[in-house]
Design a protein around this motif. Structure first.
Motif, PDB file in Angstrom:
ATOM      1  N   SER A   1     -43.613 -90.498  22.387  1.00  0.00           N
ATOM      2  CA  SER A   1     -42.546 -91.212  23.018  1.00  0.00           C
ATOM      3  C   SER A   1     -42.105 -92.352  21.895  1.00  0.00           C
ATOM      4  O   SER A   1     -40.841 -91.815  21.508  1.00  0.00           O
ATOM      5  CB  SER A   1     -42.449 -91.458  24.565  1.00  0.00           C
ATOM      6  OG  SER A   1     -43.575 -92.611  24.723  1.00  0.00           O
ATOM      7  N   GLN A   2     -43.138 -92.996  21.728  1.00  0.00           N
ATOM      8  CA  GLN A   2     -42.939 -94.212  20.204  1.00  0.00           C
ATOM      9  C   GLN A   2     -42.297 -93.514  19.496  1.00  0.00           C
ATOM     10  O   GLN A   2     -41.854 -93.702  18.347  1.00  0.00           O
ATOM     11  CB  GLN A   2     -43.985 -95.411  20.201  1.00  0.00           C
ATOM     12  CG  GLN A   2     -44.155 -96.166  22.165  1.00  0.00           C
ATOM     13  CD  GLN A   2     -42.988 -96.830  21.490  1.00  0.00           C
ATOM     14  OE1 GLN A   2     -42.366 -97.394  20.992  1.00  0.00           O
ATOM     15  NE2 GLN A   2     -42.355 -97.240  23.069  1.00  0.00           N
ATOM     16  N   THR A   3     -42.951 -91.716  18.784  1.00  0.00           N
ATOM     17  CA  THR A   3     -43.046 -91.735  17.690  1.00  0.00           C
ATOM     18  C   THR A   3     -42.082 -91.422  17.546  1.00  0.00           C
ATOM     19  O   THR A   3     -40.776 -91.070  16.849  1.00  0.00           O
ATOM     20  CB  THR A   3     -43.946 -90.288  17.077  1.00  0.00           C
ATOM     21  OG1 THR A   3     -45.458 -91.340  17.430  1.00  0.00           O
ATOM     22  CG2 THR A   3     -44.250 -90.277  15.889  1.00  0.00           C
ATOM     23  N   ARG A   4     -41.097 -90.039  18.728  1.00  0.00           N
ATOM     24  CA  ARG A   4     -39.534 -89.918  19.087  1.00  0.00           C
ATOM     25  C   ARG A   4     -38.776 -90.779  18.595  1.00  0.00           C
ATOM     26  O   ARG A   4     -37.941 -90.960  18.119  1.00  0.00           O
ATOM     27  CB  ARG A   4     -39.725 -88.888  20.252  1.00  0.00           C
ATOM     28  CG  ARG A   4     -40.431 -87.866  20.726  1.00  0.00           C
ATOM     29  CD  ARG A   4     -40.441 -86.780  21.636  1.00  0.00           C
ATOM     30  NE  ARG A   4     -40.030 -87.618  22.558  1.00  0.00           N
ATOM     31  CZ  ARG A   4     -40.979 -88.142  23.381  1.00  0.00           C
ATOM     32  NH1 ARG A   4     -42.191 -87.262  23.445  1.00  0.00           N
ATOM     33  NH2 ARG A   4     -40.866 -88.617  25.197  1.00  0.00           N
ATOM     34  N   GLU A   5     -38.928 -91.833  19.424  1.00  0.00           N
ATOM     35  CA  GLU A   5     -37.633 -93.085  18.689  1.00  0.00           C
ATOM     36  C   GLU A   5     -37.727 -93.279  17.934  1.00  0.00           C
ATOM     37  O   GLU A   5     -36.490 -93.573  17.569  1.00  0.00           O
ATOM     38  CB  GLU A   5     -38.586 -93.877  20.260  1.00  0.00           C
ATOM     39  CG  GLU A   5     -37.704 -93.736  21.686  1.00  0.00           C
ATOM     40  CD  GLU A   5     -38.292 -94.409  23.123  1.00  0.00           C
ATOM     41  OE1 GLU A   5     -38.615 -95.843  22.436  1.00  0.00           O
ATOM     42  OE2 GLU A   5     -38.485 -94.545  23.634  1.00  0.00           O
ATOM     43  N   PHE A   6     -38.676 -93.310  17.549  1.00  0.00           N
ATOM     44  CA  PHE A   6     -39.454 -93.610  16.089  1.00  0.00           C
ATOM     45  C   PHE A   6     -38.453 -93.309  14.969  1.00  0.00           C
ATOM     46  O   PHE A   6     -37.363 -93.624  14.382  1.00  0.00           O
ATOM     47  CB  PHE A   6     -40.368 -94.276  15.192  1.00  0.00           C
ATOM     48  CG  PHE A   6     -40.507 -94.765  14.165  1.00  0.00           C
ATOM     49  CD1 PHE A   6     -40.130 -96.604  13.797  1.00  0.00           C
ATOM     50  CD2 PHE A   6     -40.490 -93.824  12.667  1.00  0.00           C
ATOM     51  CE1 PHE A   6     -40.444 -96.559  12.444  1.00  0.00           C
ATOM     52  CE2 PHE A   6     -40.813 -94.291  11.425  1.00  0.00           C
ATOM     53  CZ  PHE A   6     -40.417 -95.358  11.070  1.00  0.00           C
TER      54      PHE A   6
ATOM     55  N   GLN B   1     -35.936 -91.025  15.335  1.00  0.00           N
ATOM     56  CA  GLN B   1     -34.523 -90.923  16.197  1.00  0.00           C
ATOM     57  C   GLN B   1     -33.795 -91.978  16.129  1.00  0.00           C
ATOM     58  O   GLN B   1     -32.080 -92.147  15.068  1.00  0.00           O
ATOM     59  CB  GLN B   1     -34.342 -90.593  17.610  1.00  0.00           C
ATOM     60  CG  GLN B   1     -34.907 -89.487  18.401  1.00  0.00           C
ATOM     61  CD  GLN B   1     -34.472 -89.580  19.879  1.00  0.00           C
ATOM     62  OE1 GLN B   1     -34.626 -90.883  20.349  1.00  0.00           O
ATOM     63  NE2 GLN B   1     -34.697 -88.518  20.433  1.00  0.00           N
ATOM     64  N   ARG B   2     -34.231 -93.594  15.696  1.00  0.00           N
ATOM     65  CA  ARG B   2     -34.105 -94.854  15.382  1.00  0.00           C
ATOM     66  C   ARG B   2     -33.624 -94.673  13.667  1.00  0.00           C
ATOM     67  O   ARG B   2     -33.161 -95.282  13.538  1.00  0.00           O
ATOM     68  CB  ARG B   2     -34.622 -95.939  15.849  1.00  0.00           C
ATOM     69  CG  ARG B   2     -34.246 -95.740  17.209  1.00  0.00           C
ATOM     70  CD  ARG B   2     -34.760 -97.019  17.379  1.00  0.00           C
ATOM     71  NE  ARG B   2     -35.125 -97.069  19.585  1.00  0.00           N
ATOM     72  CZ  ARG B   2     -35.445 -97.865  20.277  1.00  0.00           C
ATOM     73  NH1 ARG B   2     -36.085 -98.381  19.951  1.00  0.00           N
ATOM     74  NH2 ARG B   2     -34.847 -98.170  21.350  1.00  0.00           N
TER      75      ARG B   2
ATOM     76  N   THR C   1     -46.497 -99.097  19.132  1.00  0.00           N
ATOM     77  CA  THR C   1     -45.515 -99.090  19.251  1.00  0.00           C
ATOM     78  C   THR C   1     -44.165 -98.933  18.244  1.00  0.00           C
ATOM     79  O   THR C   1     -45.322 -98.403  16.569  1.00  0.00           O
ATOM     80  CB  THR C   1     -45.207-100.866  19.216  1.00  0.00           C
ATOM     81  OG1 THR C   1     -45.217-101.660  18.095  1.00  0.00           O
ATOM     82  CG2 THR C   1     -46.114-101.176  20.316  1.00  0.00           C
ATOM     83  N   GLU C   2     -43.243 -99.079  18.072  1.00  0.00           N
ATOM     84  CA  GLU C   2     -42.795 -98.957  16.690  1.00  0.00           C
ATOM     85  C   GLU C   2     -42.552 -99.773  15.817  1.00  0.00           C
ATOM     86  O   GLU C   2     -42.474 -99.084  14.656  1.00  0.00           O
ATOM     87  CB  GLU C   2     -40.760 -98.692  17.386  1.00  0.00           C
ATOM     88  CG  GLU C   2     -39.664 -98.376  16.272  1.00  0.00           C
ATOM     89  CD  GLU C   2     -38.632 -98.348  16.647  1.00  0.00           C
ATOM     90  OE1 GLU C   2     -37.407 -98.211  15.844  1.00  0.00           O
ATOM     91  OE2 GLU C   2     -37.823 -98.717  18.143  1.00  0.00           O
TER      92      GLU C   2
END
Length: 98
Positions: free
Chosen positions: A26-31, A33-34, A78-79
């Motif tokens: 999940s943190q990798t996906r968010e990184f 995406q952002r 974390t991100e």
């Protein structure tokens, strides 16, 4: 964060590997995406590969000159820690060229 503009100077490509659904990724996906848009804007011709595979552990791979590759597991990071891992890989690329 000037180092973000130096991806293409110090690396040949980067690859993000992660699962589309697992909590570990999940943190990798968010990184991704952002930050993908910013990284690609600063390095328009640089290959930033996104590899999604069911059940794979999140990883970041960097390829340097002469086929040298380095990978970092991203599970539990974390991100900000993922950002630091990417920065470390870019700095390693600069030291390999020296």
């Amino acid at each position: 964060m000037a180092w973000r503009g130096h991806l293409s100077r110090n690396l040949k490509e980067i690859r993000f590997l992660f699962c589309q659904t697992s909590p570990a990724s999940s943190q990798t996906r968010e990184f991704v995406q952002r930050n993908y848009k910013d990284l690609k804007t600063l390095n328009p011709k640089f290959p930033i590969l996104i590899r999604e595979c069911n059940g794979v552990q999140p990883q970041l791979w960097a390829r340097y000159d002469m086929g040298v590759e380095r990978g970092i597991p991203l599970e539990g990071l974390t991100e900000a820690q993922i950002n630091k891992a990417l920065q470390d890989l870019v700095q390693l690329g600069a030291s390999l060229k020296a």
